[in-house]
Motif scaffolding. Structure first.
Motif, short mmCIF file in Angstrom:
data_model
loop_
_atom_site.label_atom_id
_atom_site.label_comp_id
_atom_site.label_asym_id
_atom_site.label_seq_id
_atom_site.Cartn_x
_atom_site.Cartn_y
_atom_site.Cartn_z
N ILE A 95 -34.95 34.53 -9.34
CA ILE A 95 -35.13 33.38 -9.35
C ILE A 95 -34.32 32.54 -10.33
N ALA A 96 -33.80 32.92 -11.32
CA ALA A 96 -32.95 32.48 -12.24
C ALA A 96 -31.46 32.21 -11.42
N THR A 97 -31.18 33.02 -10.64
CA THR A 97 -29.76 32.89 -9.90
C THR A 97 -30.06 32.01 -9.02
N ALA A 98 -30.93 32.05 -8.32
CA ALA A 98 -31.39 30.88 -7.37
C ALA A 98 -31.28 29.66 -7.97
N ASP A 99 -31.95 29.42 -9.08
CA ASP A 99 -32.15 28.27 -9.59
C ASP A 99 -30.65 27.51 -10.01
N GLY A 100 -29.95 28.46 -10.42
CA GLY A 100 -28.41 28.03 -11.00
C GLY A 100 -27.68 27.67 -9.58
N LYS B 41 -25.18 23.54 -6.17
CA LYS B 41 -24.85 23.35 -4.73
C LYS B 41 -25.79 22.55 -3.94
N GLY B 42 -27.06 22.55 -4.09
CA GLY B 42 -28.15 22.22 -3.41
C GLY B 42 -28.51 23.18 -2.54
N ILE B 43 -29.94 23.25 -2.27
CA ILE B 43 -30.88 24.33 -1.79
C ILE B 43 -30.34 24.73 -0.43
N GLN B 44 -29.93 23.74 0.66
CA GLN B 44 -29.72 24.04 1.79
C GLN B 44 -28.26 24.79 2.17
N GLN C 288 -26.19 18.85 -21.39
CA GLN C 288 -26.06 20.31 -20.98
C GLN C 288 -25.09 20.15 -19.77
N ASP C 289 -24.04 21.08 -19.60
CA ASP C 289 -23.11 21.22 -18.67
C ASP C 289 -23.67 21.43 -17.43
N SER C 290 -24.61 21.91 -17.21
CA SER C 290 -25.51 22.13 -16.03
C SER C 290 -26.55 20.94 -15.57
N PHE C 291 -26.54 20.23 -16.19
CA PHE C 291 -27.26 18.77 -15.72
C PHE C 291 -26.77 18.16 -14.51
N ARG C 292 -27.66 18.03 -13.43
CA ARG C 292 -27.29 17.74 -12.23
C ARG C 292 -28.53 16.47 -11.84
N GLY C 293 -29.26 16.20 -12.76
CA GLY C 293 -30.36 15.44 -12.51
C GLY C 293 -31.71 16.24 -12.21
#
Length: 198
Positions: free
Chosen positions: A11-16, A21-24, A95-100
């Motif tokens: 789950i954590a890996t998928a979240d990142g 990159k986007g889900i699809q 945070q560097d990971s912020f993408r909205g």
């Protein structure tokens, strides 16, 4: 390594990956490799990509709820608690990971084709609005303040993601101060009129 640890890692890996990159655009093979599990194990834990997406949304909801509440609880008084919403956003935007907002992004990407994603995104937003409404009520503000502050927070998230800077949090906080002050003045004036009418 027990099953729950494997599941949490997936789950954590998928979240990142979904956040970056986007889900699809993230396939099961890429997720399997990044999480360090076999494809068989991945499907044992999650029978479909849709089930992984929902688990990621649940993780995001919990992270958002706990992080926001921890920041708000540190505030000294009810008015400060309302403003602490925007302090939380400011920290998140840096945070560097912020993408909205992950829920806005997920809804934009999958809402039209996945009723489950659309419904979960709506419930997440509704829970935030209810949280803000409770804080506004504790501050003695009229009911109209909470939707105004919620819209400010939502707009700040989108603006910060597109602009690539955290400035929107501070700007939204300044606007929130004006709205809160006006709402509290209106509430005091209203209670004064009610008292004089009696």
């Amino acid at each position: 390594m027990d099953i729950s640890e494997v599941r949490s890692r997936i789950i954590a890996t998928a979240d990142g990956l979904y956040n970056a990159k986007g889900i699809q655009s993230v396939g099961m093979d890429e997720l399997r490799t990044a999480a360090g599990v076999s494809l068989k194990k991945l499907y044992q834990e999650f029978p479909s990509k849709g089930s992984i997406v929902m688990a990621v949304l649940e993780r995001r909801h919990q992270s958002w709820t706990e992080g926001l509440d921890a920041t708000v609880r540190q505030a000294a008084d009810p008015r400060a608690k309302l403003l602490a919403i925007f302090d939380y956003l400011a920290g998140w935007f840096c945070q560097d990971s912020f993408r909205g907002c992950g829920f806005i992004n997920s809804f934009a990407e999958l809402g039209a084709v996945s009723p489950d994603v659309a419904e979960y995104a709506r419930k997440h937003k509704e829970s935030f609005q209810e949280y803000v409404a409770a804080l506004a009520a504790d501050a003695g503000a009229p009911p109209y303040l909470a939707p105004q502050l919620s819209i400010l927070a939502e707009g700040a998230q989108t603006t910060a993601a597109i602009a690539g800077t955290p400035d929107a949090a501070g700007q939204a906080r300044q606007a929130a101060e004006v709205l809160i002050e006006a709402a509290l003045l209106a509430a005091r004036a209203g209670s004064g009129l009610a008292g004089s009418a009696g």
